[in-house]
Design a protein around this motif. Structure first.
Motif, short mmCIF file in Angstrom:
data_model
loop_
_atom_site.label_atom_id
_atom_site.label_comp_id
_atom_site.label_asym_id
_atom_site.label_seq_id
_atom_site.Cartn_x
_atom_site.Cartn_y
_atom_site.Cartn_z
N TYR A 55 1.69 2.30 7.15
CA TYR A 55 0.55 1.42 7.39
C TYR A 55 0.99 0.31 8.35
O TYR A 55 1.93 -0.43 8.06
CB TYR A 55 0.07 0.79 6.09
N CYS A 85 -6.60 3.01 10.20
CA CYS A 85 -7.72 2.59 9.35
C CYS A 85 -8.69 1.69 10.11
O CYS A 85 -9.86 1.55 9.71
CB CYS A 85 -7.19 1.85 8.12
N VAL A 111 -9.43 2.35 3.07
CA VAL A 111 -7.99 2.63 3.00
C VAL A 111 -7.68 3.72 1.99
O VAL A 111 -6.86 4.62 2.26
CB VAL A 111 -7.21 1.34 2.68
N THR A 115 -6.02 7.19 2.97
CA THR A 115 -4.74 7.52 2.34
C THR A 115 -4.80 8.91 1.72
O THR A 115 -3.83 9.69 1.82
CB THR A 115 -4.38 6.48 1.28
N GLY A 134 4.84 -0.43 4.94
CA GLY A 134 3.83 -1.23 5.62
C GLY A 134 4.43 -2.44 6.30
O GLY A 134 5.54 -2.89 5.96
N GLY A 138 -0.23 -3.96 6.61
CA GLY A 138 0.14 -2.70 5.98
C GLY A 138 0.80 -2.86 4.63
O GLY A 138 0.74 -1.93 3.81
N ALA A 141 -1.84 -2.87 2.10
CA ALA A 141 -2.26 -1.50 1.83
C ALA A 141 -1.28 -0.80 0.89
O ALA A 141 -1.68 -0.08 -0.03
CB ALA A 141 -2.40 -0.72 3.14
#
Length: 258
Positions: A55, A85, A111, A115, A134, A138, A141
């Motif tokens: 991410y 995203c 998200v 994913t 991330g 990120g 996320a």
């Protein structure tokens, strides 16, 4: 307010000389999800397929630095996929205030769905164990994915560099510390923290103690500022050295936990 602290690294000029190993592809035409994928070239080096969802920060997964990070992990035996995203938008090309822009990409409606598509892709490649890394946005996320209910399809571990978990409170009105605590309760986390990151993630904090108690690790790069791994200037030797150290520690973490 911003998701990144003051004096953080700005957008990194793209390196047109970088020869990316992977490719950008349309993963889901119904939702217009594009991804960067970087695959293992020597499958014989693996005893069990392992995959990583990457991410990105608020500048998206298609920068040369983001691609190079994905390629770094695939060169060490991991299948890697980085979802966009943001659907082509980045902090640099939108006019909305940052919080209003990020609010367009909530976990449940965007998200989480993206994913799942990434997990399905990795499983089709033969991956049996999935982790996530991330940067900035990120890491929020990664935390949301780690904190989700139900163990069956949850990621096995997560890595975060210069986290912006505060997006949970800044954008969505939640509790970022509670999110970090729940995430680290569920899966082992490695958090690489910059010297100017949020205080509640620093060594000695409740989050730091919870991370280490539950099989993870938190490392403070006191001389680095937020963004140094994914957009720091690697012509500066100390920034490059610390950036590569953070990535090599992430690699070791994935090798151990996946």
């Amino acid at each position: 307010m911003d998701c990144c602290p003051k004096s953080s690294w700005p957008e990194l000029p793209d390196d047109s000389t970088y020869n990316a190993k992977g490719q950008i592809e349309l993963l889901n035409d119904k939702t217009s999800l594009q991804v960067y994928t970087s695959s293992v070239t020597d499958a014989s080096s693996l005893t069990k397929k392992k995959g990583i969802i990457l991410y990105p920060d608020v500048y998206g997964p298609f920068t040369s630095r983001s691609k190079s990070i994905a390629d770094y992990f695939s060169n060490h035996g991991f299948e890697v996929i980085a979802p966009d995203c943001f659907r082509g938008e980045t902090k640099a090309n939108v006019s909305l205030p940052l919080g209003e822009w990020l609010a367009k990409f909530p976990y449940e409606d965007v998200v989480k769905r993206d994913t799942k598509d990434c997990k399905d892709y990795l499983k089709q490649k033969g991956v049996e164990s999935i982790g996530a890394i991330g940067f900035c946005w990120g890491v929020w996320a990664v935390a949301k994915e780690s904190a989700c209910e139900g163990e069956e399809d949850r990621i096995k571990c997560g890595v975060g560099c210069h986290p912006s978990i505060l997006i949970e409170s800044f954008v969505f009105g939640g509790d970022d510390e509670e999110l970090a605590m729940k995430a680290s309760d569920n899966v082992p986390l490695l958090l690489n923290i910059a010297g100017n990151d949020k205080e509640n993630l620093m060594p000695g904090s409740k989050v730091a103690e919870n991370v280490t108690t539950n099989g993870g690790s938190l490392v403070l790069y006191e001389d680095m500022v937020h963004g140094w791994v994914s957009r720091g200037d690697y012509t500066q030797e100390d920034v490059k050295r610390s950036g590569m150290n953070a990535l090599s520690s992430a690699l070791e973490f994935f090798q151990k936990k996946l």
